[in-house]
Design a protein around this motif. Structure first.
Motif, PDB file in Angstrom:
ATOM      1  N   LEU A 193       0.815  -1.227   0.000  1.00  0.00           N
ATOM      2  CA  LEU A 193       0.000   0.000   0.000  1.00  0.00           C
ATOM      3  C   LEU A 193       0.844   1.272   0.000  1.00  0.00           C
ATOM      4  O   LEU A 193       0.333   2.348  -0.302  1.00  0.00           O
ATOM      5  N   ASN A 194       2.115   1.154   0.403  1.00  0.00           N
ATOM      6  CA  ASN A 194       2.926   2.331   0.726  1.00  0.00           C
ATOM      7  C   ASN A 194       2.223   3.158   1.809  1.00  0.00           C
ATOM      8  O   ASN A 194       2.181   4.401   1.762  1.00  0.00           O
ATOM      9  N   LYS A 205      -8.219  -2.695   5.180  1.00  0.00           N
ATOM     10  CA  LYS A 205      -8.395  -4.036   5.741  1.00  0.00           C
ATOM     11  C   LYS A 205      -9.633  -4.752   5.230  1.00  0.00           C
ATOM     12  O   LYS A 205      -9.635  -5.986   5.129  1.00  0.00           O
ATOM     13  N   SER A 206     -10.670  -4.021   4.864  1.00  0.00           N
ATOM     14  CA  SER A 206     -11.859  -4.670   4.307  1.00  0.00           C
ATOM     15  C   SER A 206     -11.605  -5.202   2.899  1.00  0.00           C
ATOM     16  O   SER A 206     -12.431  -5.952   2.354  1.00  0.00           O
ATOM     17  N   LYS A 213      -7.959  -3.839  -5.785  1.00  0.00           N
ATOM     18  CA  LYS A 213      -8.402  -2.738  -4.923  1.00  0.00           C
ATOM     19  C   LYS A 213      -7.238  -2.204  -4.104  1.00  0.00           C
ATOM     20  O   LYS A 213      -7.075  -0.973  -3.952  1.00  0.00           O
ATOM     21  N   LEU A 214      -6.413  -3.100  -3.569  1.00  0.00           N
ATOM     22  CA  LEU A 214      -5.248  -2.655  -2.803  1.00  0.00           C
ATOM     23  C   LEU A 214      -4.315  -1.833  -3.681  1.00  0.00           C
ATOM     24  O   LEU A 214      -3.756  -0.817  -3.238  1.00  0.00           O
ATOM     25  N   ARG A 219      -0.517   4.523  -2.142  1.00  0.00           N
ATOM     26  CA  ARG A 219      -0.210   5.943  -2.076  1.00  0.00           C
ATOM     27  C   ARG A 219       1.093   6.246  -2.814  1.00  0.00           C
ATOM     28  O   ARG A 219       1.956   5.384  -2.968  1.00  0.00           O
ATOM     29  N   SER A 220       1.231   7.484  -3.213  1.00  0.00           N
ATOM     30  CA  SER A 220       2.514   7.987  -3.706  1.00  0.00           C
ATOM     31  C   SER A 220       3.176   8.776  -2.580  1.00  0.00           C
ATOM     32  O   SER A 220       2.562   9.046  -1.558  1.00  0.00           O
TER      33      SER A 220
END
Length: 255
Positions: A193-194, A205-206, A213-214, A219-220
């Motif tokens: 996810l970063n 978590k869902s 989806k992950l 994120r950047s």
């Protein structure tokens, strides 16, 4: 092997808590390591984990609402109420050991610790534990505990970094110049996810096993993934000494 103890002041051990990650997410972090020819210790939470070329250790989940305890509850029903803590511990360790029977190391989920676990670990063939976190502490080294268990203290945990924001997700924040053994603990989903905050991780978590989806939630900018990559590249560029925890255990035992 004998050089490990001599080089302890600069020794780095990369470890991964698998945490029930999906195969695709787990493969992502394996690829990042393999591309740089760096070996890691993977603490395994479930069966059929393929980390060829890396060490496998166990990551037992002692939480009452965890997967292993749910399995025990289904098997035992109401009689589980008569189980002592020791009986529960023995079951959890025995069940988790089936995922990687050759494992000699353990790190408990949520870094759970009870001194009553140590003889149970030893009876299960476990020789070292790495469940004691001392974030960014200088001068760390393996320590002998009861029942001939070697403790490998953890220098850095990415989840603790998300909560305490201690590194700024910058290589400089890891204080690599400090003396002492540095055991790094990363989690595949947080790296994927970063993640940069606890909220980033909790939001995902869902969708824990939804690869696409992950990926869309990645994120950047500064975060765990970019810090992980910076650390790996720093290790390679500086030709730093890395090894698995099993190799450290072997060196300390003089095998």
């Amino acid at each position: 092997m004998s050089d490990i103890k001599k080089d302890l002041a600069n020794l780095i051990c990369l470890t991964i808590d698998v945490e029930w990650a999906s195969p695709e997410v787990l493969q992502d972090i394996i690829t990042l390591l393999d591309e740089r020819e760096l070996r890691a210790t993977f603490f395994c939470t479930h069966a059929d984990i393929d980390v060829d070329g890396h060490e496998q250790a166990i990551h037992p989940n002692f939480r009452r609402n965890g997967d292993t305890m749910r399995k025990l509850s289904q098997e035992m029903g109401d009689t589980l109420n008569h189980y002592t803590d020791k009986m529960v511990y023995e079951y959890v360790v025995r069940h988790t050991k089936t995922f990687c029977p050759a494992a000699v190391g353990v790190r408990s989920h949520s870094l759970f610790y009870d001194s009553e676990l140590l003889p149970i670990y030893r009876q299960a063939g476990i020789e070292y534990d790495s469940s004691h976190s001392l974030p960014l502490a200088s001068g760390l080294s393996p320590t002998w505990k009861e029942h001939d268990i070697l403790e490998m203290p953890i220098y850095y945990v990415d989840h603790i970094d998300l909560i305490n924001q201690m590194s700024g997700f910058r290589l400089e924040g890891l204080r690599m110049e400090q003396p002492g053994m540095k055991v790094f603990d990363f989690h595949p989903n947080m790296v994927f996810l970063n993640a940069a905050t606890e909220a980033d991780y909790l939001e995902s978590k869902s969708h824990y096993h939804d690869f696409e989806k992950l990926l869309s939630l990645r994120r950047s900018g500064p975060g765990i993934r970019n810090l992980f990559l910076d650390l790996l590249d720093f290790i390679k560029s500086e030709k730093l000494i890395t090894t698995t925890l099993a190799d450290v255990n072997t060196a300390y035992r003089g095998i």
